[in-house]
Design a protein around this motif. Structure first.
Motif, PDB file in Angstrom:
ATOM      1  N   ASN A 182      -0.758  -8.801   3.505  1.00 57.24           N
ATOM      2  CA  ASN A 182      -1.303  -7.458   3.286  1.00 57.24           C
ATOM      3  C   ASN A 182      -1.105  -6.557   4.503  1.00 57.24           C
ATOM      4  OD1 ASN A 182      -2.027  -8.011   0.659  1.00 57.24           O
ATOM      5  ND2 ASN A 182      -4.126  -8.540   1.163  1.00 57.24           N
ATOM      6  N   LYS A 183      -1.200  -7.121   5.705  1.00 63.36           N
ATOM      7  CA  LYS A 183      -0.944  -6.329   6.908  1.00 63.36           C
ATOM      8  C   LYS A 183       0.507  -5.868   6.936  1.00 63.36           C
ATOM      9  CE  LYS A 183      -1.120  -5.840  11.851  1.00 63.36           C
ATOM     10  NZ  LYS A 183      -0.075  -4.866  11.806  1.00 63.36           N
ATOM     11  N   ALA A 184       1.410  -6.743   6.549  1.00 64.56           N
ATOM     12  CA  ALA A 184       2.827  -6.367   6.508  1.00 64.56           C
ATOM     13  C   ALA A 184       3.046  -5.217   5.525  1.00 64.56           C
ATOM     14  CB  ALA A 184       3.679  -7.576   6.130  1.00 64.56           C
ATOM     15  N   LEU A 185       2.359  -5.276   4.390  1.00 66.15           N
ATOM     16  CA  LEU A 185       2.476  -4.175   3.429  1.00 66.15           C
ATOM     17  C   LEU A 185       1.957  -2.865   4.016  1.00 66.15           C
ATOM     18  CD1 LEU A 185       1.375  -5.863   0.072  1.00 66.15           C
ATOM     19  CD2 LEU A 185       3.694  -5.295   0.810  1.00 66.15           C
ATOM     20  N   ARG A 186       0.834  -2.940   4.732  1.00 67.07           N
ATOM     21  CA  ARG A 186       0.300  -1.723   5.365  1.00 67.07           C
ATOM     22  C   ARG A 186       1.279  -1.173   6.403  1.00 67.07           C
ATOM     23  NH1 ARG A 186      -4.343  -4.909   5.112  1.00 67.07           N
ATOM     24  NH2 ARG A 186      -4.214  -5.421   7.329  1.00 67.07           N
ATOM     25  N   ASP A 187       1.931  -2.064   7.136  1.00 70.45           N
ATOM     26  CA  ASP A 187       2.924  -1.634   8.122  1.00 70.45           C
ATOM     27  C   ASP A 187       4.104  -0.941   7.434  1.00 70.45           C
ATOM     28  OD1 ASP A 187       1.350  -2.703  10.118  1.00 70.45           O
ATOM     29  OD2 ASP A 187       2.566  -4.516  10.371  1.00 70.45           O
ATOM     30  N   VAL A 188       4.522  -1.475   6.300  1.00 67.20           N
ATOM     31  CA  VAL A 188       5.627  -0.867   5.551  1.00 67.20           C
ATOM     32  C   VAL A 188       5.222   0.517   5.043  1.00 67.20           C
ATOM     33  CG1 VAL A 188       7.025  -1.068   3.448  1.00 67.20           C
ATOM     34  CG2 VAL A 188       6.692  -3.058   4.915  1.00 67.20           C
ATOM     35  N   VAL A 189       3.995   0.653   4.557  1.00 72.97           N
ATOM     36  CA  VAL A 189       3.507   1.952   4.089  1.00 72.97           C
ATOM     37  C   VAL A 189       3.560   2.970   5.224  1.00 72.97           C
ATOM     38  CG1 VAL A 189       1.437   3.206   3.338  1.00 72.97           C
ATOM     39  CG2 VAL A 189       2.121   1.109   2.166  1.00 72.97           C
ATOM     40  N   LYS A 201       6.941  14.312  -8.145  1.00 70.31           N
ATOM     41  CA  LYS A 201       6.229  13.400  -7.250  1.00 70.31           C
ATOM     42  C   LYS A 201       7.154  13.068  -6.080  1.00 70.31           C
ATOM     43  CE  LYS A 201       3.177   9.476  -7.211  1.00 70.31           C
ATOM     44  NZ  LYS A 201       2.523   8.418  -7.960  1.00 70.31           N
ATOM     45  N   PHE A 202       6.631  13.190  -4.862  1.00 73.59           N
ATOM     46  CA  PHE A 202       7.437  12.901  -3.679  1.00 73.59           C
ATOM     47  C   PHE A 202       7.833  11.428  -3.631  1.00 73.59           C
ATOM     48  CE2 PHE A 202       5.264  16.763  -2.142  1.00 73.59           C
ATOM     49  CZ  PHE A 202       6.392  17.506  -1.820  1.00 73.59           C
ATOM     50  N   LEU A 203       9.064  11.188  -3.163  1.00 74.87           N
ATOM     51  CA  LEU A 203       9.583   9.819  -3.066  1.00 74.87           C
ATOM     52  C   LEU A 203       8.668   8.946  -2.211  1.00 74.87           C
ATOM     53  CD1 LEU A 203      11.725   7.721  -3.675  1.00 74.87           C
ATOM     54  CD2 LEU A 203      13.083   8.645  -1.786  1.00 74.87           C
ATOM     55  N   THR A 204       8.149   9.486  -1.123  1.00 78.48           N
ATOM     56  CA  THR A 204       7.252   8.687  -0.278  1.00 78.48           C
ATOM     57  C   THR A 204       6.031   8.231  -1.073  1.00 78.48           C
ATOM     58  OG1 THR A 204       6.255  10.727   0.551  1.00 78.48           O
ATOM     59  CG2 THR A 204       7.905   9.691   1.946  1.00 78.48           C
ATOM     60  N   ASP A 249       2.945   3.974  -3.570  1.00 83.35           N
ATOM     61  CA  ASP A 249       2.211   3.469  -4.735  1.00 83.35           C
ATOM     62  C   ASP A 249       2.741   2.106  -5.164  1.00 83.35           C
ATOM     63  OD1 ASP A 249       0.658   5.741  -4.771  1.00 83.35           O
ATOM     64  OD2 ASP A 249       1.711   6.673  -6.463  1.00 83.35           O
ATOM     65  N   GLN A 250       4.052   1.962  -5.194  1.00 82.41           N
ATOM     66  CA  GLN A 250       4.640   0.679  -5.606  1.00 82.41           C
ATOM     67  C   GLN A 250       4.363  -0.420  -4.584  1.00 82.41           C
ATOM     68  OE1 GLN A 250       8.753   1.382  -6.568  1.00 82.41           O
ATOM     69  NE2 GLN A 250       8.239   2.418  -8.472  1.00 82.41           N
ATOM     70  N   ILE A 251       4.412  -0.088  -3.316  1.00 81.46           N
ATOM     71  CA  ILE A 251       4.127  -1.075  -2.277  1.00 81.46           C
ATOM     72  C   ILE A 251       2.662  -1.504  -2.351  1.00 81.46           C
ATOM     73  CG2 ILE A 251       3.940  -1.438   0.230  1.00 81.46           C
ATOM     74  CD1 ILE A 251       6.398   0.508   0.437  1.00 81.46           C
ATOM     75  N   ASN A 252       1.771  -0.548  -2.552  1.00 82.97           N
ATOM     76  CA  ASN A 252       0.336  -0.869  -2.640  1.00 82.97           C
ATOM     77  C   ASN A 252       0.015  -1.778  -3.820  1.00 82.97           C
ATOM     78  OD1 ASN A 252      -0.545   0.417  -0.306  1.00 82.97           O
ATOM     79  ND2 ASN A 252      -0.745   2.390  -1.351  1.00 82.97           N
TER      80      ASN A 252
END
Length: 92
Positions: free
Chosen positions: A52-59, A76-79, A84-87
């Protein structure tokens, strides 16, 4: 009491296979893989927390990427789409 160990095969990407082979030279490969599998299956939160930390870093990286900020699809902005998909990958 001695635990009985049984063999189990798993297919790995070549890069991970090569890394495991390096650990095997030091006689550490079996315990490394066994400990990782047991930790995950036993529900140890260490793996989940790290993931989950890695996902937060990617976000953070996606949010901070100036090159993709101006792009939008269907209003909708690409970011926002990527974040949303990463979360959705977060482990509960």
């Amino acid at each position: 009491m001695e635990k009985k160990l049984v063999p189990y095969s798993v297919y790995l990407p070549k890069e991970y296979y090569d890394k495991i082979r390096e650990h095997a030279k030091a006689r550490k490969a079996s315990s490394l893989v066994r400990d990782a599998i047991c930790m995950i299956l036993d529900g140890d939160d260490t793996h989940k927390a790290g993931y989950n930390k890695a996902l937060r870093d990617v976000v953070k990286i996606v949010d901070g990427c100036k090159e993709i900020q101006p792009f939008a699809f269907k209003n909708k902005f690409l970011t926002d789409i990527l974040v949303d998909q990463i979360n959705e990958l977060e482990m509960k």
